[in-house]
Write an enzyme that holds these catalytic residues in place. Sequence first.
Site, PDB file in Angstrom:
ATOM      1  N   GLY A  12      44.340  23.353  25.396  1.00 33.70           N
ATOM      2  CA  GLY A  12      45.332  23.100  25.962  1.00 33.70           C
ATOM      3  C   GLY A  12      46.321  21.835  25.566  1.00 33.70           C
ATOM      4  O   GLY A  12      46.862  21.024  25.995  1.00 33.70           O
ATOM      5  N   SER A  13      45.888  21.695  24.065  1.00 41.13           N
ATOM      6  CA  SER A  13      46.395  20.546  23.443  1.00 41.13           C
ATOM      7  C   SER A  13      48.146  20.730  23.464  1.00 41.13           C
ATOM      8  O   SER A  13      48.831  19.722  23.514  1.00 41.13           O
ATOM      9  CB  SER A  13      46.173  20.364  22.001  1.00 41.13           C
ATOM     10  OG  SER A  13      46.394  21.333  21.097  1.00 41.13           O
ATOM     11  N   ASN A  14      48.655  21.993  23.508  1.00 46.04           N
ATOM     12  CA  ASN A  14      50.148  22.049  23.367  1.00 46.04           C
ATOM     13  C   ASN A  14      50.602  21.747  24.781  1.00 46.04           C
ATOM     14  O   ASN A  14      51.641  21.364  24.893  1.00 46.04           O
ATOM     15  CB  ASN A  14      50.329  23.523  22.856  1.00 46.04           C
ATOM     16  CG  ASN A  14      50.605  23.723  21.370  1.00 46.04           C
ATOM     17  OD1 ASN A  14      51.448  23.241  20.700  1.00 46.04           O
ATOM     18  ND2 ASN A  14      49.589  24.244  20.873  1.00 46.04           N
ATOM     19  N   MET A  91      44.905  33.454  25.578  1.00 42.12           N
ATOM     20  CA  MET A  91      44.730  34.261  24.606  1.00 42.12           C
ATOM     21  C   MET A  91      44.299  35.659  25.121  1.00 42.12           C
ATOM     22  O   MET A  91      43.924  36.498  25.038  1.00 42.12           O
ATOM     23  CB  MET A  91      43.196  33.887  24.588  1.00 42.12           C
ATOM     24  CG  MET A  91      43.143  32.462  23.665  1.00 42.12           C
ATOM     25  SD  MET A  91      44.232  32.349  22.424  1.00 42.12           S
ATOM     26  CE  MET A  91      43.056  33.239  21.064  1.00 42.12           C
ATOM     27  N   ILE A  94      50.077  39.604  27.469  1.00 43.85           N
ATOM     28  CA  ILE A  94      50.720  39.902  28.913  1.00 43.85           C
ATOM     29  C   ILE A  94      51.456  41.003  29.168  1.00 43.85           C
ATOM     30  O   ILE A  94      51.833  41.663  28.099  1.00 43.85           O
ATOM     31  CB  ILE A  94      52.006  38.689  28.548  1.00 43.85           C
ATOM     32  CG1 ILE A  94      51.442  37.222  28.373  1.00 43.85           C
ATOM     33  CG2 ILE A  94      53.132  38.885  29.642  1.00 43.85           C
ATOM     34  CD1 ILE A  94      51.633  36.393  29.796  1.00 43.85           C
ATOM     35  N   ASN A 108      56.347  31.762  23.341  1.00 43.95           N
ATOM     36  CA  ASN A 108      54.938  31.428  23.159  1.00 43.95           C
ATOM     37  C   ASN A 108      54.878  30.740  21.600  1.00 43.95           C
ATOM     38  O   ASN A 108      55.945  30.588  21.096  1.00 43.95           O
ATOM     39  CB  ASN A 108      54.405  32.737  22.760  1.00 43.95           C
ATOM     40  CG  ASN A 108      52.969  32.800  22.136  1.00 43.95           C
ATOM     41  OD1 ASN A 108      52.173  31.798  22.669  1.00 43.95           O
ATOM     42  ND2 ASN A 108      52.660  33.756  21.265  1.00 43.95           N
ATOM     43  N   HIS A 110      52.775  30.454  18.118  1.00 42.64           N
ATOM     44  CA  HIS A 110      51.744  31.447  17.412  1.00 42.64           C
ATOM     45  C   HIS A 110      51.616  30.632  15.732  1.00 42.64           C
ATOM     46  O   HIS A 110      52.548  29.909  15.470  1.00 42.64           O
ATOM     47  CB  HIS A 110      52.356  32.508  17.022  1.00 42.64           C
ATOM     48  CG  HIS A 110      51.534  33.355  16.093  1.00 42.64           C
ATOM     49  ND1 HIS A 110      50.125  34.356  16.578  1.00 42.64           N
ATOM     50  CD2 HIS A 110      51.232  33.823  14.639  1.00 42.64           C
ATOM     51  CE1 HIS A 110      49.571  34.727  15.875  1.00 42.64           C
ATOM     52  NE2 HIS A 110      50.173  34.678  14.693  1.00 42.64           N
TER      53      HIS A 110
HETATM   54  C1  GRF Z   1      47.350  27.096  18.925  1.00 44.02           C
HETATM   55  O1  GRF Z   1      47.040  27.107  17.587  1.00 44.02           O
HETATM   56  C2  GRF Z   1      48.115  28.195  19.273  1.00 44.02           C
HETATM   57  O2  GRF Z   1      49.292  28.307  18.206  1.00 44.02           O
HETATM   58  C3  GRF Z   1      47.246  29.382  19.659  1.00 44.02           C
HETATM   59  O3  GRF Z   1      46.149  28.791  20.013  1.00 44.02           O
HETATM   60  C4  GRF Z   1      45.937  27.574  19.903  1.00 44.02           C
HETATM   61  C5  GRF Z   1      45.997  26.775  21.187  1.00 44.02           C
HETATM   62  O4  GRF Z   1      45.686  25.606  21.243  1.00 44.02           O
HETATM   63  N1  GRF Z   1      47.864  30.373  20.202  1.00 44.02           N
HETATM   64  P1  GRF Z   1      45.704  24.649  22.257  1.00 44.02           P
HETATM   65  O5  GRF Z   1      44.898  25.109  23.388  1.00 44.02           O
HETATM   66  O6  GRF Z   1      47.315  24.468  22.799  1.00 44.02           O
HETATM   67  O7  GRF Z   1      45.066  23.340  21.969  1.00 44.02           O
END
Ligand code: GRF
Length: 202
Positions: A12-14, A91, A94, A108, A110
């Site tokens: 969940g870093s994003n 992951m 959808i 999204n 990627h």
């Molecule tokens: C990221 O590299 C995103 O692009 C991919 O999965 C990873 C998720 O990272 N789809 P996080 O959970 O947001 O840290």
Amino acid sequence: MKNIVIFISGRGSNFHAIAQNIESGNIPNAKIVAVVSNNPNAKGLQYAKQQGYDIISLSPTEYASNADFDKAILERLSLYEVDLICLAGYMKIISPVLTSKYQGKIINIHPALLPAFPGLHAQRQAIEYGAKVSGCTVHFVDEGVDTGPIIMQKAVDIMPDDDEELLSERILIEEHKLYIEAVRLFCEDKLKLKGRNVIIER
Ligand code: GRF
């Protein structure tokens, strides 16, 4: 005000980056109204709990099909006015149950320059292919896997001694910046879809 729902499956870093930038005022006019996970053990849920966000955490194994699982999510999301869904390391594919309901509202990130290297292990795919450049892409989500209209991209060089982990780390730094910028533009109504083309009105 745009109501955002974030979908996560892991770290969940994003999600964290988006949430912090909303908090700091860097993404004005936005509010996270719920965090959805298909994995009750997702690390990102701890942060969601700490921040007091509503959490919708469901286990796919309890549903007969992908569509049934997405129907259950849809049912819960119907309690909210949803303007934007951000898939952030979600992951699970959808299904049309969600894409049709939230058309033009799901984005999204990627970790590759689409349409190159869609799907899982995009960073590893790029290294194994021998590409010299990869990066990240923010795109609208359609029925396909990583096929929707591209919003923004950022290139990252692949170094001769890169492995999947090293490259993923460098791409992730750019992901956080790119996703925030895309969410900000969406929330300011600056993204216009023209067929497959996303026009950014700055
Ligand atoms: C990221 O590299 C995103 O692009 C991919 O999965 C990873 C998720 O990272 N789809 P996080 O959970 O947001 O840290």
